[in-house]
Design a protein around this motif. Structure first.
Motif, PDB file in Angstrom:
ATOM      1  N   LEU A 260       0.846  -1.184   0.000  1.00  0.00           N
ATOM      2  CA  LEU A 260       0.000   0.000   0.000  1.00  0.00           C
ATOM      3  C   LEU A 260       0.889   1.243   0.000  1.00  0.00           C
ATOM      4  O   LEU A 260       1.958   1.251   0.607  1.00  0.00           O
ATOM      5  CB  LEU A 260      -0.917  -0.002   1.223  1.00  0.00           C
ATOM      6  N   VAL A 261       0.438   2.307  -0.658  1.00  0.00           N
ATOM      7  CA  VAL A 261       1.257   3.504  -0.886  1.00  0.00           C
ATOM      8  C   VAL A 261       0.721   4.652  -0.038  1.00  0.00           C
ATOM      9  O   VAL A 261      -0.492   4.858   0.067  1.00  0.00           O
ATOM     10  CB  VAL A 261       1.248   3.893  -2.377  1.00  0.00           C
ATOM     11  N   ASN A 262       1.649   5.404   0.555  1.00  0.00           N
ATOM     12  CA  ASN A 262       1.297   6.551   1.391  1.00  0.00           C
ATOM     13  C   ASN A 262       2.385   7.612   1.234  1.00  0.00           C
ATOM     14  O   ASN A 262       3.456   7.356   0.668  1.00  0.00           O
ATOM     15  CB  ASN A 262       1.181   6.102   2.855  1.00  0.00           C
ATOM     16  N   ALA A 263       2.138   8.801   1.739  1.00  0.00           N
ATOM     17  CA  ALA A 263       3.144   9.866   1.690  1.00  0.00           C
ATOM     18  C   ALA A 263       4.351   9.478   2.540  1.00  0.00           C
ATOM     19  O   ALA A 263       4.203   9.134   3.713  1.00  0.00           O
ATOM     20  CB  ALA A 263       2.541  11.165   2.202  1.00  0.00           C
ATOM     21  N   PRO A 264       5.567   9.518   1.987  1.00  0.00           N
ATOM     22  CA  PRO A 264       6.759   9.140   2.752  1.00  0.00           C
ATOM     23  C   PRO A 264       7.257  10.275   3.638  1.00  0.00           C
ATOM     24  O   PRO A 264       6.848  11.433   3.492  1.00  0.00           O
ATOM     25  CB  PRO A 264       7.780   8.814   1.662  1.00  0.00           C
TER      26      PRO A 264
ATOM     27  N   GLU B 228      10.544   8.647  -4.983  1.00  0.00           N
ATOM     28  CA  GLU B 228      10.929  10.045  -5.039  1.00  0.00           C
ATOM     29  C   GLU B 228       9.676  10.911  -4.983  1.00  0.00           C
ATOM     30  O   GLU B 228       8.573  10.462  -5.328  1.00  0.00           O
ATOM     31  CB  GLU B 228      11.735  10.344  -6.301  1.00  0.00           C
ATOM     32  N   THR B 229       9.848  12.130  -4.531  1.00  0.00           N
ATOM     33  CA  THR B 229       8.701  13.008  -4.334  1.00  0.00           C
ATOM     34  C   THR B 229       8.963  14.374  -4.964  1.00  0.00           C
ATOM     35  O   THR B 229      10.102  14.767  -5.206  1.00  0.00           O
ATOM     36  CB  THR B 229       8.411  13.214  -2.837  1.00  0.00           C
ATOM     37  N   SER B 230       7.889  15.077  -5.193  1.00  0.00           N
ATOM     38  CA  SER B 230       7.957  16.510  -5.476  1.00  0.00           C
ATOM     39  C   SER B 230       7.002  17.185  -4.502  1.00  0.00           C
ATOM     40  O   SER B 230       5.959  16.637  -4.147  1.00  0.00           O
ATOM     41  CB  SER B 230       7.566  16.800  -6.924  1.00  0.00           C
ATOM     42  N   GLY B 231       7.396  18.375  -4.031  1.00  0.00           N
ATOM     43  CA  GLY B 231       6.585  19.083  -3.056  1.00  0.00           C
ATOM     44  C   GLY B 231       6.765  18.593  -1.640  1.00  0.00           C
ATOM     45  O   GLY B 231       5.974  18.946  -0.756  1.00  0.00           O
TER      46      GLY B 231
ATOM     47  N   TYR C 190      -0.137  14.906   1.836  1.00  0.00           N
ATOM     48  CA  TYR C 190      -1.039  13.985   1.166  1.00  0.00           C
ATOM     49  C   TYR C 190      -0.567  13.768  -0.269  1.00  0.00           C
ATOM     50  O   TYR C 190      -0.062  14.686  -0.915  1.00  0.00           O
ATOM     51  CB  TYR C 190      -2.463  14.535   1.149  1.00  0.00           C
ATOM     52  N   VAL C 191      -0.742  12.554  -0.767  1.00  0.00           N
ATOM     53  CA  VAL C 191      -0.409  12.270  -2.159  1.00  0.00           C
ATOM     54  C   VAL C 191      -1.450  12.926  -3.061  1.00  0.00           C
ATOM     55  O   VAL C 191      -2.659  12.732  -2.885  1.00  0.00           O
ATOM     56  CB  VAL C 191      -0.359  10.751  -2.417  1.00  0.00           C
TER      57      VAL C 191
ATOM     58  N   GLY D 282      12.415  -3.848  -8.897  1.00  0.00           N
ATOM     59  CA  GLY D 282      13.044  -2.555  -9.098  1.00  0.00           C
ATOM     60  C   GLY D 282      12.196  -1.639  -9.962  1.00  0.00           C
ATOM     61  O   GLY D 282      11.391  -2.083 -10.785  1.00  0.00           O
ATOM     62  N   GLY D 283      12.356  -0.357  -9.756  1.00  0.00           N
ATOM     63  CA  GLY D 283      11.586   0.614 -10.523  1.00  0.00           C
ATOM     64  C   GLY D 283      11.620   1.973  -9.860  1.00  0.00           C
ATOM     65  O   GLY D 283      12.443   2.234  -8.965  1.00  0.00           O
ATOM     66  N   ARG D 284      10.703   2.834 -10.265  1.00  0.00           N
ATOM     67  CA  ARG D 284      10.694   4.203  -9.758  1.00  0.00           C
ATOM     68  C   ARG D 284       9.249   4.634  -9.502  1.00  0.00           C
ATOM     69  O   ARG D 284       8.423   4.653 -10.412  1.00  0.00           O
ATOM     70  CB  ARG D 284      11.366   5.144 -10.755  1.00  0.00           C
ATOM     71  N   LEU D 285       8.973   4.966  -8.252  1.00  0.00           N
ATOM     72  CA  LEU D 285       7.670   5.476  -7.849  1.00  0.00           C
ATOM     73  C   LEU D 285       7.819   6.965  -7.554  1.00  0.00           C
ATOM     74  O   LEU D 285       8.628   7.351  -6.699  1.00  0.00           O
ATOM     75  CB  LEU D 285       7.171   4.733  -6.607  1.00  0.00           C
ATOM     76  N   HIS D 286       7.059   7.782  -8.257  1.00  0.00           N
ATOM     77  CA  HIS D 286       7.103   9.230  -8.019  1.00  0.00           C
ATOM     78  C   HIS D 286       5.781   9.662  -7.408  1.00  0.00           C
ATOM     79  O   HIS D 286       4.702   9.368  -7.943  1.00  0.00           O
ATOM     80  CB  HIS D 286       7.355  10.004  -9.308  1.00  0.00           C
ATOM     81  N   LEU D 287       5.864  10.392  -6.294  1.00  0.00           N
ATOM     82  CA  LEU D 287       4.682  10.863  -5.592  1.00  0.00           C
ATOM     83  C   LEU D 287       4.708  12.388  -5.536  1.00  0.00           C
ATOM     84  O   LEU D 287       5.681  12.978  -5.053  1.00  0.00           O
ATOM     85  CB  LEU D 287       4.643  10.293  -4.166  1.00  0.00           C
ATOM     86  N   ARG D 288       3.651  13.000  -6.037  1.00  0.00           N
ATOM     87  CA  ARG D 288       3.513  14.452  -5.908  1.00  0.00           C
ATOM     88  C   ARG D 288       2.702  14.721  -4.647  1.00  0.00           C
ATOM     89  O   ARG D 288       1.582  14.242  -4.495  1.00  0.00           O
ATOM     90  CB  ARG D 288       2.813  15.056  -7.132  1.00  0.00           C
TER      91      ARG D 288
END
Length: 712
Positions: free
Chosen positions: A613-617, A634-637, A656-657, A680-686
């Motif tokens: 499950l995905v949440n704000a890191p 990785e995140t932005s904001g 919050y995502v 492996g991969g890349r998850l980007h969360l704004r």
């Protein structure tokens, strides 16, 4: 409160070493036994009577406290053995612990996987001593002492000795080398030397007949003279203990710095598999500490099982699966998959030899210990590993044991009636049937899989449809509110039974105390009436309470990931820190620390369902070294937030995502397949400061809704 210790350890190593005072529960420290509130002092200072081996990490009343083979440097007569001296100038690093005893002796210990090396720097004294006590074991608390059943010691001359003590049915052997040229070497019994004696044998020992015994090295010491003690351990006899020592230390040479450097390198490798960027210094410190605590247990000793003769891994200090199966086992599977495989291979062998998959397994026979906690938890980890198609396990043979284990202990009544009390075991067993069905179906045994899946639907028998909560029953360290929100294999059905998304969310809000008055935390020795009143609130008890650890993510299944973000942010901020009280309860062999690692990364594994499950890191960027390479979050904001456990009045709002992409493609759901992470991969969360519509429409899969579509 975390019940950890600062002693020398190696990642998943068989041996640890630390200063020994006899305090609860690791042998280190100054606190008495406690299960509620703040602990009382057992001693008024930090002190030690020597340095022992094999310690628990983060447990409570586990009833297996080890602390075997106490090594005590002395400038007092042997009659003073057992006296404690103040500890001064303590220093701890990964794989190393040092302190000064008030007697003026500088003490240092380091460990390898199966060895410990001590180094003592003496003051000038005409009769210094190095005493090894093989009768020591357990803690200085009621019912905490461990007494050897049988023992043998042999002095071999030239700074060499060996011995075996049988503790709770397990033979622990040690081979000793002491670098003390010119010193005398003797055996002793009941604090009396045995001049010329080369062997001691004890065929049967009881609590009432135990007298301390061991070996002693004695001679004049110059100021600043160092004595090195090398100890090799084995559960398969003194010859193997000697080979273990020679393999890790070499033969007859100074080994302290070599072993220390090798263990430090091993820790660097393991800790380097999770990297974070951003965050405050305190958050990064807590994160690194949590990862360290997550990689100490279980102990994995290759070719050391005392209970079966075959080669292969022997895992002990699985204390217990109830503590670690939701968080720590998935973490090991992600970043050290070979170690996770070793644990599961060992558990299968335990089941083969003893008839049960253990809920807890220590350095002693007894797969049925701790069975009251839960049922059939190994099935979740096995299902996850099978879904990832990991090699090394004979899955047809594993399936035989998984199915047989479902019908043992509480499983027998569940098999016949579809419900069992304590009612939480109904949830365990229905979930384990679901996990086993996935393995059976993948192995093309569809008839078995269909039968198991049908029985897995009996989770509904545990609930009262009038309340949407579990039925009244007995509960292990919790109540029906704590256990009513676990992440089942059919959360869609669970939410429908509670009355739908809005009703289920309202129940969770009540559990977490939204809109309620703050509660008073218990202090030192809380009154039973106070504790009873607290439990009667039916509130979230804390992240150290195993039934509560996964509950913040239950909001995901009702389309409210914003609530998950608020609860997790609050837990990370207020329940963890760098000082005293920095862990909100027992670390439980790394289960609690593993929760912190996952929560900080913005991921949570749903054990047994091959799902994250995905949440704000909590960090701007993080990366995990996984089997398929690197998985990056990785995140932005992102906005850094301090931690609040230091008492400063701050309340950083959650983030919050707003939107997400996985490998450059939009991700509208709040979940990932575990293979997406492990490959492996890349998850980007704004991220943003206000809740969004992200994740509200596509729910994680459930048994009755395996391919959820977007809801409008």
């Amino acid at each position: 409160m975390g019940n950890t210790h600062p002693g020398a350890t190696s990642p998943f190593g068989m041996v640890s070493a630390c200063a020994y005072s006899g305090a609860y529960p690791t042998g280190y420290g100054r606190y008495a036994k406690n299960t509620e509130g703040v602990p009382e002092d057992m001693f008024g200072r930090m002190q030690a009577s020597g340095f022992t081996h094999f310690q628990q990490s983060g447990t409570g009343a586990i009833r297996k406290y080890y602390n075997y083979v106490r090594v005590t440097p002395m400038v007092q007569p042997l009659d003073d053995l057992g006296q404690s001296w103040a500890l001064e100038d303590e220093r701890a690093e990964a794989g190393y612990y040092a302190a000064n005893l008030a007697t003026g002796i500088r003490s240092e210990v380091t460990v390898g996987e199966k060895v410990a090396v001590h180094r003592y720097t003496f003051p000038d004294h005409h009769s210094a001593r190095l005493v090894i006590d093989l009768s020591c074991g357990g803690l200085a608390i009621d019912l905490g002492r461990t007494v050897p059943l049988r023992a043998q010691i042999e002095s071999m001359g030239h700074g060499r000795a060996q011995g075996t003590v049988v503790m709770e049915g397990v033979p622990l052997s040690v081979y000793v080398e002491v670098d003390s040229p010119g010193w005398r070497q003797m055996l002793w019994y009941d604090r009396r030397l045995i001049p010329g004696g080369t062997r001691l044998d004890f065929d049967s020992i009881r609590h009432t007949t135990l007298r301390p015994f061991g070996m002693l090295f004695m001679g004049a010491a110059r100021a600043g003279q160092t004595i090195e003690v090398r100890l090799g351990f084995s559960l398969r006899g003194c010859d193997q203990a000697r080979r273990n020592l020679e393999r890790e230390c070499g033969a007859g040479q100074s080994a302290f710095e070599t072993v220390r450097a090798r263990t430090r390198s091993r820790w660097r490798d393991h800790l380097g598999r999770v990297q974070v960027e951003g965050g405050t210094d305190a958050r990064r410190t807590v994160m690194a500490t949590a990862l360290y605590h997550s990689l100490i247990k279980p102990c994995i000793a290759e070719d050391e099982s005392p209970n079966w003769p075959d080669p292969g891994p022997y895992a002990f200090d699985v204390c217990t699966m109830w503590d670690i199966y939701k968080t720590q086992i998935p973490l090991l599977s992600a970043i050290v998959p070979d170690r996770a495989g070793d644990v599961l291979e060992s558990l299968i062998r335990v089941c083969e030899e003893e008839g049960n998959f253990p809920i807890g397994y220590r350095m002693a026979r007894g797969a049925d210990r701790f069975f009251r906690q839960a049922s059939a938890l190994a099935h979740t980890a096995l299902a996850d590993v099978h879904a990832l198609r990991r090699p090394g396990i004979d899955w047809s043979w594993a399936l035989v044991h998984m199915v047989d284990d479902l019908r043992r202990l509480y499983g027998e009544d569940f098999w016949e009636h579809g419900v069992v009390h304590p009612i939480t075991h109904t949830l365990d067993l229905s979930y384990a049937h679901h996990c086993t069905a996935q393995v059976a179906r993948a192995l093309n045994d569809h008839r078995l899989a269909d039968d198991l899946e049908r029985r897995s639907r009996d989770w509904i028998n545990a609930f009262d449809p009038a309340t949407g909560l579990l039925r009244d029953s007995e509960f292990y360290e919790g109540g029906k509110w704590n256990y009513s929100f676990r992440l089942l294999h059919d959360m869609a059905g669970r939410i429908r039974m509670a009355g739908g998304d809005t009703a289920f969310t309202a129940m969770l809000d009540r559990f977490f105390g939204y809109g309620a008055e703050p509660v008073k935390q218990p202090g030192r020795c809380p009154d039973p009436i106070e504790m009873t009143a607290g439990y009667a609130l039916n509130r979230f008890e804390g992240l150290n309470n195993e039934p509560d650890m996964e509950v913040p993510w239950a909001y995901h299944y009702a389309g409210r990931p914003d609530r998950t973000a608020e609860i997790v942010n609050s837990g990370l901020t207020w329940q963890f820190g760098t000082g005293p009280g920095g862990l909100p309860g027992n670390d439980d062999s790394g289960g609690l620390s593993s929760w912190y690692v996952w929560a900080s990364l913005g991921l949570f594994p749903v054990a047994g369902q091959n799902l994250f499950l995905v949440n704000a890191p909590a960090f701007a960027r993080a990366s995990l070294q996984v089997e398929g390479g690197e998985f990056v979050i990785e995140t932005s904001g992102h906005r850094d937030s301090p931690i609040g456990v230091d008492g400063i009045d701050r309340d950083p709002p959650p983030q919050y995502v707003q939107s997400a992409t996985l490998n450059g493609r939009p991700l509208h759901a709040t979940h990932l397949n575990a293979a997406d992470v492990h490959h492996g991969g890349r998850l980007h969360l704004r991220l943003g400061p206000e809740p969004s519509t992200w994740g509200q429409r596509i729910r994680p899969p459930s048994l009755s809704d395996p391919h959820p579509k977007e809801r409008r």
